[in-house]
Design an enzyme around this catalytic site. Structure first.
Site, short mmCIF file in Angstrom:
data_model
loop_
_atom_site.label_atom_id
_atom_site.label_comp_id
_atom_site.label_asym_id
_atom_site.label_seq_id
_atom_site.Cartn_x
_atom_site.Cartn_y
_atom_site.Cartn_z
N GLY A 100 19.07 -24.78 39.03
CA GLY A 100 19.72 -24.58 40.33
C GLY A 100 21.23 -24.53 40.28
O GLY A 100 21.84 -24.46 39.22
N CYS A 101 21.81 -24.59 41.46
CA CYS A 101 23.27 -24.43 41.59
C CYS A 101 24.03 -25.55 40.92
O CYS A 101 25.14 -25.34 40.44
CB CYS A 101 23.67 -24.40 43.05
SG CYS A 101 22.95 -23.06 43.95
N HIS A 102 23.48 -26.76 40.93
CA HIS A 102 24.25 -27.87 40.36
C HIS A 102 24.30 -27.81 38.84
O HIS A 102 24.97 -28.62 38.20
CB HIS A 102 23.70 -29.22 40.86
CG HIS A 102 22.41 -29.62 40.19
ND1 HIS A 102 21.19 -29.16 40.62
CD2 HIS A 102 22.16 -30.41 39.12
CE1 HIS A 102 20.24 -29.68 39.84
NE2 HIS A 102 20.80 -30.43 38.93
N SER A 103 23.61 -26.82 38.28
CA SER A 103 23.55 -26.72 36.83
C SER A 103 24.91 -26.40 36.20
O SER A 103 25.13 -26.70 35.02
CB SER A 103 22.52 -25.67 36.46
OG SER A 103 22.43 -25.55 35.10
#
Ligand SMILES: CC(C)(COP(=O)(O)OP(=O)(O)OC[C@H]1O[C@@H](n2cnc3c(N)ncnc32)[C@H](O)[C@@H]1OP(=O)(O)O)[C@@H](O)C(=O)NCCC(=O)NCCSC(=O)CC(=O)O
Length: 293
Positions: A100-103
Site C-alpha cells: 500500500g501507500c505507506h510502503s
C-alpha cells in the site's frame, strides 16, 4: 485539487484490453503481464536518476529495497531492476509487494535499519507504481472504488540511503528515527483484495476522519521516539506528508494548526501527480528539496 495525473497504460493498451476498463471482468493475467513489464521499466528510470545524483557506480550499491502494490510475481521486480541497472549479483534484495501507500515510508524505515547495521552499506530504494492491477470502471454501488480512480496516478521514485557519507557524497536528508503504529479500529478502513478481476479496493469515507483523529498523538509519539523537542509545529519543522487525498491534507492541517504553506510540497505533488501510492513520499521529498534550494 488534482490537476494532472500520469499513466503508464496508454489509450491503445486500454482499447486492446477492454476487460481492464470494465468494473468487474476476469482480467488478472492481462493486468499482471502489463505490470511485469511496466514496474521495472519505469522503476529503473527513477533509479538511474537517483544514482546519477548520488554520483557513484551501480557496483557500489550493496542492498536493494523495491516496493510496489502494482504487481506480484517471482522472480520479482527487484530481480529485473537489478539486472537492468547492472547491480552486482551479490546485491542483497528485498521486495515489498502489496504493502500500500505507506510502503514508501516502510522502504525508508527498512533501508535505515539496513544502512545502520551493515557498515559501508549503500541501499538503493525504488518505489514504482503503475495502475495496471487496480484501474477499473465505475459501479454505482462502489463509491470507494470511484474515489480511488479519481485520485490515484502512476509515478516512480528512488533514492540511495547510507551511513557516514564519504567526502564525495552529499546527504540531502537525515533519517533520525523511524516508527510505525497501527491505529486500533481502522482495519476495515482501507481494504485491497487481489481477485480474478485484478485488485479491488475499498476506501472508507471515514479515512480523512481516522487520520485526523490520530495525527496529534502520532506526531507526539514520533517526536518522543526521536527524542526531539518541537515546541511549535509550525516553526523549524518541514512537513513531508503522503498526499492521500485533499480531504486528508486539509484535516491534518487544521487539526495540527499548521500554516497554509506547511503542506505546500505535498499539495504540489497531489496537484501534479495525484496520489501515487508508495512513490508519493519520495516525490514529496524531491519537491521539498527543490523548494529548499
Ligand atoms: C475524495 C475527496 C478529495 C473528496 O473531497 P470533497 O470535499 O470534494 O468531498 P467530500 O469528502 O465531502 O465527499 C463528497 C461526498 O462523497 C462521499 N464520499 C467521500 N469519500 C467516500 C468514500 N470513500 N466512500 C463513499 N462515499 C464517499 C462523502 O460522504 C460525501 O457524501 P455526501 O455528499 O452524501 O455527504 C476527499 O473525500 C478525500 O480526500 N478523501 C480521502 C481519499 C482517500 O481515501 N485517500 C486514501 C487513498 S489510499 C492511500 O493513500 C493508501 C493506500 O492505498 O495504501
Amino acid at each position: 485539487m488534482v490537476e494532472k495525473r500520469h499513466f503508464y497504460l496508454s489509450d491503445e493498451m486500454l482499447r486492446e484490453s477492454p476487460s481492464i476498463t470494465a468494473y468487474s471482468s476476469p482480467s488478472l493475467t492481462r493486468r499482471q503481464e502489463l505490470a511485469d513489464v511496466g514496474v521495472p521499466e519505469l522503476g529503473v528510470e527513477a533509479a538511474r536518476k537517483a544514482m546519477s545524483d548520488w554520483g557513484k557506480q551501480a557496483s557500489d550499491i550493496t542492498h536493494l529495497v523495491a516496493s510496489t502494490s502494482s504487481s506480484g510475481c517471482m522472480p520479482g521486480a527487484d530481480c529485473e531492476l537489478a539486472r537492468l541497472l547492472g547491480l552486482r549479483p551479490s546485491t542483497k534484495r528485498l521486495m515489498l509487494y502489496q504493502t500500500g501507500c505507506h510502503s514508501g515510508c516502510t522502504a525508508l524505515r527498512l533501508s535505515k535499519d539496513l544502512a545502520e547495521n551493515n557498515p559501508g552499506a549503500r541501499v538503493l530504494v525504488v518505489c514504482a507504481e503503475v495502475c495496471t492491477l487496480s484501474l477499473r470502471g465505475p459501479s454505482a454501488s462502489h463509491m470507494g472504488n470511484l474515489i480511488g480512480q479519481a485520485i490515484l496516478g502512476d509515478a516512480n521514485g528512488a533514492l540511495v540511503v547510507g551511513c557516514n557519507p564519504t567526502a564525495e557524497e552529499h546527504a540531502m536528508f537525515e533519517l533520525v528515527s523511524a516508527c510505525q503504529e497501527t491505529v486500533p479500529g481502522t482495519e476495515e478502513a482501507l481494504v485491497s483484495k487481489l481477485r480474478e478481476e485484478g485488485i479491488v479496493y475499498t476506501l472508507d469515507r471515514d479515512i480523512p476522519r481516522h487520520v485526523s483523529g490520530s495525527v496529534e498523538w502520532l506526531v507526539e509519539l514520533v517526536l518522543q521516539e526521536a527524542t526531539v523537542s518541537v515546541p511549535d509545529l509550525n516553526e523549524e519543522v518541514f512537513w513531508v506528508v503522503h498526499p492521500g487525498g485533499r480531504g486528508i491534507l486539509d484535516r491534518i492541517e487544521s487539526k495540527l494548526g499548521l500554516g497554509e504553506k506547511k503542506l505546500a510540497a505535498s499539495r504540489a505533488v497531489m496537484r501534479q501527480y495525484g496520489n501515487t501510492r508508495c512513490s508519493s513520499v519520495i516525490l514529496v521529498l524531491e519537491k521539498m528539496r527543490r523548494m529548499s534550494e
